[in-house]
Design an enzyme around this catalytic site. Structure first.
Site, mmCIF file in Angstrom:
data_model
loop_
_atom_site.group_PDB
_atom_site.id
_atom_site.type_symbol
_atom_site.label_atom_id
_atom_site.label_comp_id
_atom_site.label_asym_id
_atom_site.label_seq_id
_atom_site.Cartn_x
_atom_site.Cartn_y
_atom_site.Cartn_z
ATOM 1 N N SER A 30 64.635 75.152 3.278
ATOM 2 C CA SER A 30 64.411 75.860 4.401
ATOM 3 C C SER A 30 63.402 76.936 4.048
ATOM 4 O O SER A 30 63.583 77.384 2.879
ATOM 5 C CB SER A 30 65.928 76.666 4.817
ATOM 6 O OG SER A 30 65.455 77.556 5.733
ATOM 7 N N TYR A 59 72.930 81.800 3.511
ATOM 8 C CA TYR A 59 72.440 80.218 3.911
ATOM 9 C C TYR A 59 71.078 80.078 3.095
ATOM 10 O O TYR A 59 70.968 78.936 2.438
ATOM 11 C CB TYR A 59 71.994 80.098 5.547
ATOM 12 C CG TYR A 59 71.126 78.995 5.788
ATOM 13 C CD1 TYR A 59 71.425 77.780 5.714
ATOM 14 C CD2 TYR A 59 69.782 79.155 6.199
ATOM 15 C CE1 TYR A 59 70.878 76.660 5.921
ATOM 16 C CE2 TYR A 59 69.012 78.074 6.524
ATOM 17 C CZ TYR A 59 69.601 76.813 6.503
ATOM 18 O OH TYR A 59 68.686 75.709 6.692
#
Length: 359
Positions: free
Chosen positions: A147, A172
């Site tokens: 990501s 995350y």
């Protein structure tokens, strides 16, 4: 030559936004292959969207009899299940897109991220490792989702894959950086060719309702107020889902090369790429284009008062002021650069939204 022809391909997160679009793109290629999709169908967002994506896949599967399609409902964190899928299907290529997504949710529900993004990914790596047992050919290429959030508050733009990314600002992001580290270790130790893909703000039809463009649309339709963070001074490198899928497909076909180093040991066949549009858009401009396209598609009336439904608010914890992909490595190695404009992508989303929700 299509290097995916006659391959056994496992795609985790197959009912997810990127996963389902990847499965459908592979089916449309018309080449014979065996696709095995895994998804736990969790309720992080409206499950009916996942069911809709699966129904679209089923239609394509029936129209393409040369494709063998199997869907398995199950969880990445279930080690016995993952091992049995690998034993039964003997994958040539594994695309791990299953993950607990979202920066803000990771602040409220960290357990989901540890289970899916760490334990789940570890189970995939172990299954890849053991795919070579007893001299078997095993997995040729593991492709996995990282990501853009790994770049944290990086001040240098655009973000390049050789930038230091040791300071995540959300759990995350930390789990995604951990995936890259684990993959590197397994590539080195067990000679598993692996490629990590840092996705930049993916959007499009049938996307995730927790993403800004989808959430804003839902709220505006209900007459609620949308919050624009950092008083609108955020920039995002929005990347249309078809561009992401094309990038993933090209990467799948070309695994990092296995080589032996000067020490006689394998050099890790490991790579990481950015997939982004290399064109960050200001959030206020993004909202402006979104509202124009929602009116154009007939989702909202032409006289809708947007100013009344907009509120500028401070930055949220875990958020970053800008995302901006340097995609030169992707262009160099795969001859590909995402190019769908934000207006074109949001237009397709607005038209899908009107049809899906029967407005």
């Amino acid at each position: 030559m299509n290097k995916l022809t006659d391959k056994n391909i496992i795609i985790t997160g197959a009912a997810g936004f990127i996963g389902a679009n990847l499965v459908m793109e592979l089916m449309r290629s018309g080449k014979p292959m065996t696709l095995i999709g895994l998804d736990n169908m969790n309720d992080y967002y409206d499950v009916s969207l996942k069911e809709y994506r699966l129904s679209e896949i089923e239609k394509l599967a029936q129209a393409n009899p040369q494709i063998s399609w199997t869907f398995i409902k199950g969880d990445l964190a279930d080690k016995a299940l993952i091992d049995s899928i690998f034993a039964d299907h003997k994958p040539d290529i594994v695309v791990n897109l299953a993950a607990q997504a979202g920066v803000r949710y990771s602040i409220e529900n960290p357990d989901a991220y540890i289970q899916s993004n760490l334990i789940g990914f570890y189970n995939i790596l172990e299954a890849c490792r053991h795919s070579y047992d007893n001299g078997a050919k095993g997995v040729e290429h593991l492709v996995y989702a990282s990501s853009s959030s790994v770049y944290g508050g990086n001040k240098k733009v655009p973000f390049a894959t050789d930038d230091m990314v040791d300071n995540p600002i959300s759990l995350y992001a930390a789990t995604k950086k951990s995936n890259e580290l684990l993959a590197h270790a397994y590539s080195k130790l067990y000679n598993i060719p692996s490629t990590g893909l840092r996705f930049f703000t993916v959007y499009g039809p049938a996307g995730r309702p927790d993403m800004a463009y989808f959430g804003f649309t839902n709220k505006l339709l209900k007459g609620e107020t949308i919050q624009i963070f950092n008083y609108g001074n955020c920039k995002r490198d929005f990347t249309y889902v078809d561009d992401i899928v094309e990038g993933v497909k090209r990467v799948m076909m070309k695994a990092p090369e296995r080589k032996v180093g000067e020490d006689g040991l394998p050099e890790p066949p490991y790579a990481v790429y950015n997939i982004g549009n290399s064109n960050p858009e200001n959030l206020l401009d993004f909202v402006d284009i979104l509202q124009q396209e929602l009116v154009r598609a007939g989702v909202l009336p032409g006289d809708y008062n947007f100013e009344e439904h907009k509120k500028l608010v401070p930055m949220q914890p875990g958020d970053v002021p800008i995302t901006y992909a340097d995609t030169s490595a992707l262009e160099r190695d795969f001859g590909f650069k995402p190019s769908t404009s934000l207006r074109e992508g949001l237009r397709r989303f607005a038209e899908w939204y009107k049809e899906f929700y029967k407005i």
